[in-house]
Each structure stands twice: as structure tokens, then as C-alpha cells.
Scaffold this active site. Structure first.
Site, PDB file in Angstrom:
ATOM      1  N   LYS A   1       0.842  -1.204   0.000  1.00 20.96           N
ATOM      2  CA  LYS A   1       0.000   0.000   0.000  1.00 20.96           C
ATOM      3  C   LYS A   1       0.875   1.252   0.000  1.00 20.96           C
ATOM      4  O   LYS A   1       2.008   1.204   0.469  1.00 20.96           O
ATOM      5  CB  LYS A   1      -0.858   0.022   1.275  1.00 20.96           C
ATOM      6  CG  LYS A   1      -1.965  -1.004   1.322  1.00 20.96           C
ATOM      7  CD  LYS A   1      -2.764  -0.843   2.615  1.00 20.96           C
ATOM      8  CE  LYS A   1      -3.907  -1.846   2.686  1.00 20.96           C
ATOM      9  NZ  LYS A   1      -4.935  -1.658   1.648  1.00 20.96           N
TER      10      LYS A   1
ATOM     11  N   ARG B   1     -10.078 -11.680   2.089  1.00 21.87           N
ATOM     12  CA  ARG B   1     -10.911 -12.760   1.553  1.00 21.87           C
ATOM     13  C   ARG B   1     -10.205 -14.106   1.617  1.00 21.87           C
ATOM     14  O   ARG B   1     -10.855 -15.146   1.686  1.00 21.87           O
ATOM     15  CB  ARG B   1     -11.364 -12.414   0.125  1.00 21.87           C
ATOM     16  CG  ARG B   1     -10.252 -12.219  -0.859  1.00 21.87           C
ATOM     17  CD  ARG B   1     -10.698 -11.456  -2.097  1.00 21.87           C
ATOM     18  NE  ARG B   1     -10.931 -10.034  -1.817  1.00 21.87           N
ATOM     19  CZ  ARG B   1     -11.382  -9.153  -2.706  1.00 21.87           C
ATOM     20  NH1 ARG B   1     -11.675  -9.534  -3.930  1.00 21.87           N
ATOM     21  NH2 ARG B   1     -11.570  -7.892  -2.366  1.00 21.87           N
TER      22      ARG B   1
HETATM   23  N1  BES Z   1      -8.134  -3.728   4.486  1.00 21.80           N
HETATM   24  C1  BES Z   1      -8.279  -3.327   3.139  1.00 21.80           C
HETATM   25  C2  BES Z   1      -9.580  -2.568   2.879  1.00 21.80           C
HETATM   26  C3  BES Z   1      -9.697  -1.233   3.566  1.00 21.80           C
HETATM   27  C4  BES Z   1      -9.243  -0.095   2.947  1.00 21.80           C
HETATM   28  C5  BES Z   1     -10.297  -1.135   4.805  1.00 21.80           C
HETATM   29  C6  BES Z   1      -9.345   1.123   3.568  1.00 21.80           C
HETATM   30  C7  BES Z   1     -10.404   0.087   5.433  1.00 21.80           C
HETATM   31  C8  BES Z   1      -9.934   1.217   4.821  1.00 21.80           C
HETATM   32  C9  BES Z   1      -8.261  -4.549   2.227  1.00 21.80           C
HETATM   33  O1  BES Z   1      -7.474  -5.608   2.638  1.00 21.80           O
HETATM   34  C10 BES Z   1      -7.708  -4.109   0.921  1.00 21.80           C
HETATM   35  O2  BES Z   1      -6.558  -3.779   0.862  1.00 21.80           O
HETATM   36  N2  BES Z   1      -8.534  -4.117  -0.093  1.00 21.80           N
HETATM   37  C11 BES Z   1      -8.124  -3.762  -1.394  1.00 21.80           C
HETATM   38  C12 BES Z   1      -8.616  -4.861  -2.297  1.00 21.80           C
HETATM   39  C13 BES Z   1      -8.037  -4.838  -3.663  1.00 21.80           C
HETATM   40  C14 BES Z   1      -6.553  -5.107  -3.657  1.00 21.80           C
HETATM   41  C15 BES Z   1      -8.738  -5.865  -4.501  1.00 21.80           C
HETATM   42  C16 BES Z   1      -8.754  -2.421  -1.727  1.00 21.80           C
HETATM   43  O3  BES Z   1      -9.832  -2.117  -1.187  1.00 21.80           O
HETATM   44  O4  BES Z   1      -8.173  -1.672  -2.482  1.00 21.80           O
HETATM   45 MN    MN Z   2      -5.461  -5.435   1.984  1.00 19.33          MN
END
Ligand code: BES
Ligand code: MN
Ligand code: ZN
Length: 519
Positions: A293, A367
Site C-alpha cells: 500500500k 478474503r
Molecule cells: N483492508 C483493506 C480494505 C480497507 C481499505 C479497509 C481502507 C479500510 C480502509 C483490504 O485488505 C484491501 O486492501 N482491499 C483492497 C482490495 C483490492 C486489492 C482488490 C482495496 O480495497 O483496495
Molecule cells: Mn489489503
């Protein structure tokens, strides 16, 4: 480490005569003035206080700027008019014609007032509680007041001389303090608010203090204390039993993953035969892994275990509330780190139920661990499966920071929505469309973890569709995406403090009560 919240009791004496540090009353705004200006009204419950002010209280509050708008708190020194030295008037908005005040309005008002009164040790609350619908209004006021008194203990090494302590004791004014229904509501609200506070604490805990083994230990200790059944699978046990998804994500971290199972059985003969499974995402920190990230705001990913925290805390409440259903919770815990041992895009992982998943983005880790936990819950057997997770940024794009997204089988999805509405944790139904499912076909495995072309269209729905692949046919299920509502980064508002919110603990408890009562 748990942060204390206020204690709660009932009084039925005149609030003007109570020896407390502060009294809370309600105000309404009314736009019916001939001059087009909003008129201020005192809410019911404030009568004796108004009398003590010789009928000049409304005028005084208006002079201090009170309008009765929701969230507004105006404080004034009482200078001997009533026994308490401080009076706080909290806005309730317009007075609804005939109908009872909305529960969420009362809950937020009580929370705002108790937050504004930090520094007062004991506070009496004289908000409007209708005689004919006392229980729901009292529940709302009690929950709001208790949650507004929450403050995370934190890590400061020096005392904060100018910080006012949260309210320690709340007395709620009711017509009859010995009324057993009212007393039951106080007992319930205390259990529920402690569960929400516990969730907030876990979410607010620094991620280096709560890695998977430590989180598992904390959950197990709290659960044993209230008599829940506890099973903790460590990385060796996970390996032996084939939890490929949990292991893949956990592999990147020096702190190995865990799967915690908590079980509650209703008292002998009290069960209605239904089995509820709860599943919560427990990523103690989400760096994204190899698909890392951006640094900006990454620290908020300490809240990526909010689903597991909410489910674990719900179980602690269930152990005390003793509903007539069997409830089992599954908490997959892992830390998503980039490292030489981390899983990578392109990997194919064999999951607990034997399905093979092609990994395309290691940041879609939630997931992976949830799929294993869901498959395990279905293998154990359940009639209802409720899963909650901070799963996708797409949830916030679609619904914002306050409204959760709910996907799953139609009837349970609607019951989650209704439960959320009843408790002030809104959740909105989302579909699982066939075309989004098609986009997740993998060239090499049974399913891709995300859209195979990395298309973010239907982002939140991709998460729901992926999870649905691990639910056994015939199980009523719901996936509640709480990416937004689990964590409040803004200034405190209503009964929400900064940081973890405790969503969706109250929805889950409400729904389990509903399933216990109605099947
Ligand atoms: N934990 C994150 C989602 C999230 C983002 C929760 C911001 C709270 C605040 C999750 O694991 C994630 O990174 N999701 C990605 C999925 C993508 C890579 C398919 C996302 O939401 O970008
Ligand atoms: Mn994630
Ligand atoms: Zn995550």
C-alpha cells in the site's frame, strides 16, 4: 488493557434535587416563529429544572446560543437554582408530531452530552423517555451515554494535567427506578456497551502490541473468563488441517497466524435448535504485502482486525446475555507483511475446502483468510452465517464512512439491514451480479481472488462474490463490509469517539436476539 466506561444506574427522584455534578436535559428546535427564526423548546424531562429557573431557562439557553440542533450541547452554571452546579442542554432537533423520538437521536444526544461533561464525575440524565415506549428509549439513552464515556487509555507516560476525566457514573431519570423492565435494559446496555468498548480498545491498540499470537491470547483469556468454549489453532495446526488461505497471508510475518474458535451453548433446554456462525476478519496489520500500500494513511490499517474484534466482543456479550441459540465464532488472525517468505501475485493456493485460488493482488488478503474460516464454519455445520470485515476500499466509495455494505442470501441480508437500522448502525443491501462473477474466472485455478483484468468495477461486490464461493449451499449467510464504519478518523461526534467505533457489535447482538426469538 481495557479502557473503563462509566457505570449506569436509574433514579426516579427530582433531577433538580439530585446531588450530582451535572444534569442533562434536552432541547428541541422548532421553525414555527412568525419572524422565521427558530424557536427553542425544552424537551420533556426538564420540567422541574425549568421551574427552578423561574421559567427563565429557555430564554437563558437561547441567550447562550442554544438552538436545539442535534449534537449541540450548551452548558451553564446553575448558581444555586438546582442542587447540581452544572446544567447541560443537548439538542434533539425538531419535536416529532405525536411520534416518539427516534432512538438514534437519543443515543447520539446522550453520547454528545456525556462527552461534553468530561470533568464531571457523576451526571444525571433527564432526557425525554415516553411512558408508553420506555424500554427502547431507555436502551438508546443508556447505550449513548455509556459509549460517549469511552476513552482509550492509550500509551502516554505522563499524566495529562489539563485533560478532564470521562464521566464515571451516569444516573438516568425514569418514572420508576424499581421497574424490572427498566432495570433489565440497564443491565443489557452495560453488557453491550462493554462489548463495544472492548472492540474499540482492540482496534485502537497499536499494531505492534497486537500481533496475531497476542491477539489470540487476549481473546482466549477474555472468552475463558466468561465461560465460552475456546480453541486456538497455531500455525502448525493450521498446516496440518489445510488452511491454505490463512497460511498464505500469515507467511509473510514473523508473528505467525492463528484461528480462534469461540463457542456458546444456550443453558440446558433453552436452545431453539438454530446454529449461528460468526466470522470476523482479523488482519492485525495490513501493509498490502508484496502488492504494498502507499505510505499515506497506512497506519489506519491497524484497524483491519475490526471484524474479528467485533465478533470476539459480541461473543463476550452473548455469554452474558444468554440467548436461546448456539453461536460459534471463527476468527482468522494474520499480519499481512511483505517479506522473503510472503505470498506473491501469481501464487495458487489450495484453500480449506479444497478449492484452488489464483492470487493476483496480495492486498486482497482479507478474503483469503475469511474463505478458510467460512469453509470451516460450514464444515462444522450452521444454519446462519454472519461474516464481517474491513474488506474493501470500494465499500467507502459506494456507501461512505457510516453505512456498511451487506451482501449474501436475500432474507438474511434484509435482516441485517433491519437490525442495523434498529440499532443505529446502518447497512445497505448490495447485489452479487453474475457479470462480476464472470470477471473473476481464472486461467489456471478455480477462481481468481479479484477481477482477472484487475478491473476495479464492482470492487466491493468482487469481495462478496469471492466469499460466496466458500459458503455451503443452503446456509443463510451475510457478508457485512465495514471498511468505512469500523473506524472514525474525524473528530468525536455523538457516541462515536475517535478511532474504533465498535461497529457492528450492536447489529450482531440484535440479530442474534432476533434469531433466538424468531428462528
Ligand atoms: N483492508 C483493506 C480494505 C480497507 C481499505 C479497509 C481502507 C479500510 C480502509 C483490504 O485488505 C484491501 O486492501 N482491499 C483492497 C482490495 C483490492 C486489492 C482488490 C482495496 O480495497 O483496495
Ligand atoms: Mn489489503
Ligand atoms: Zn485488509
Amino acid at each position: 488493557m481495557t479502557s473503563p466506561i462509566s457505570t449506569l444506574s436509574l433514579v426516579d427522584t427530582d433531577p433538580a434535587k439530585l446531588a450530582v455534578d451535572a444534569v442533562v436535559i434536552g432541547t428541541h428546535s422548532q421553525d414555527d416563529g412568525d419572524d422565521g427564526r427558530a424557536a427553542l423548546r425544552l424537551a420533556s424531562g426538564a420540567e422541574s429544572i425549568a421551574a427552578a429557573f423561574d421559567g427563565r431557562l429557555t430564554e437563558t439557553l437561547a441567550l447562550l446560543g442554544a438552538t436545539g440542533a442535534p449534537g449541540e450541547v450548551v452548558k451553564l452554571a446553575t448558581l444555586g437554582t438546582i442542587r447540581a452546579p452544572l446544567l447541560a442542554a443537548v439538542g434533539l432537533g425538531p419535536q416529532p408530531d405525536g411520534a416518539a423520538l427516534d432512538g438514534e437521536t437519543l443515543r447520539r444526544a446522550a453520547g454528545s452530552a456525556i462527552r461534553a461533561l468530561a470533568g464531571s464525575a457523576t451526571v444525571a440524565v433527564a432526557l425525554p423517555l415516553p411512558d408508553d415506549a420506555l424500554a427502547p428509549a431507555l436502551r438508546a439513552v443508556a447505550e449513548g451515554a455509556l459509549l460517549g464515556s469511552y476513552r482509550f487509555v492509550g500509551y502516554k507516560t505522563k499524566p495529562q494535567p489539563h485533560r478532564r476525566d470521562p464521566v464515571a457514573s451516569v444516573l438516568v431519570r425514569v418514572p420508576d427506578a424499581r421497574d424490572t423492565t427498566a432495570q433489565a435494559e440497564v443491565a443489557r446496555a452495560t453488557v453491550v456497551a462493554r462489548a463495544v468498548a472492548r472492540t474499540r480498545d482492540w482496534v485502537n491498540t497499536a499494531p505492534n502490541h497486537l500481533r496475531p499470537p497476542a491477539f489470540a491470547d487476549a481473546i482466549a483469556a477474555a472468552a475463558r473468563e466468561v465461560g465460552l468454549g475456546v480453541e486456538v489453532l497455531d500455525d502448525e495446526a493450521l498446516e496440518a488441517d489445510g488452511y491454505g488461505g490463512i497460511l498464505a497471508v500469515g507467511r509473510g510475518s514473523a508473528a505467525p497466524p492463528r484461528l480462534v474458535t469461540l463457542s456458546y451453548q444456550p443453558p440446558d433446554g433453552a436452545g431453539n435448535g438454530k446454529r449461528v456462525a460468526l466470522v470476523g476478519k482479523g488482519i492485525t496489520f495490513d501493509t498490502g504485502g508484496v502488492s504494498i500500500k502507499p505510505a499515506q494513511g497506512m497506519w489506519e490499517m491497524k484497524s483491519d482486525m475490526a471484524g474479528a474484534a467485533a465478533v470476539a466482543a459480541t461473543m463476550l456479550a452473548i455469554a452474558q446475555l444468554k440467548p436461546a441459540v448456539t453461536v460459534t465464532a471463527y476468527l482468522p488472525l494474520a499480519e499481512n507483511m511483505p517479506s522473503g517468505t510472503a505470498y506473491r501475485p501469481g501464487d495458487v493456493v489450495t484453500m480449506f475446502n479444497g478449492k484452488r485460488v489464483e492470487v493476483l493482488n496480495t492486498d486482497a488478503e482479507g478474503r483469503m483468510i475469511l474463505a478458510d474460516a467460512i469453509a470451516r464454519a460450514c464444515a462444522d455445520g450452521c444454519d446462519y452465517l454472519l461474516e464481517t470485515s474491513t474488506l474493501t476500499g470500494g465499500q467507502m466509495v459506494a456507501l461512505g464512512k457510516r453505512v456498511a455494505g451487506v451482501m449474501g442470501s436475500e432474507e438474511l441480508r434484509e435482516r441485517v439491514r433491519a437490525a442495523g437500522e434498529a440499532v443505529g448502525e446502518p447497512a445497505w443491501p448490495m447485489p452479487l451480479p453474475e457479470d462480476v462473477r464472470k470477471g473473476m474466472e481464472s486461467d489456471v485455478a478455480d477462481i481468481s481472488q479479484v477481477n482477472s483484468g484487475m478491473d476495479r468495477a464492482g470492487h466491493m461486490l468482487q469481495g462478496g462474490i469471492f466469499l460466496s464461493e466458500f459458503v455451503t449451499e443452503g446456509v443463510a449467510w451475510a457478508h457485512i463490509d465495514i471498511a468505512g464504519p469500523a473506524y472514525h478518523s474525524g473528530e468525536p461526534t455523538g457516541y462515536w469517539t475517535k478511532g474504533g467505533t465498535g461497529v457492528p457489535v450492536r447489529t450482531l447482538i440484535h440479530l442474534i436476539d432476533d434469531i433466538a426469538a424468531n428462528g
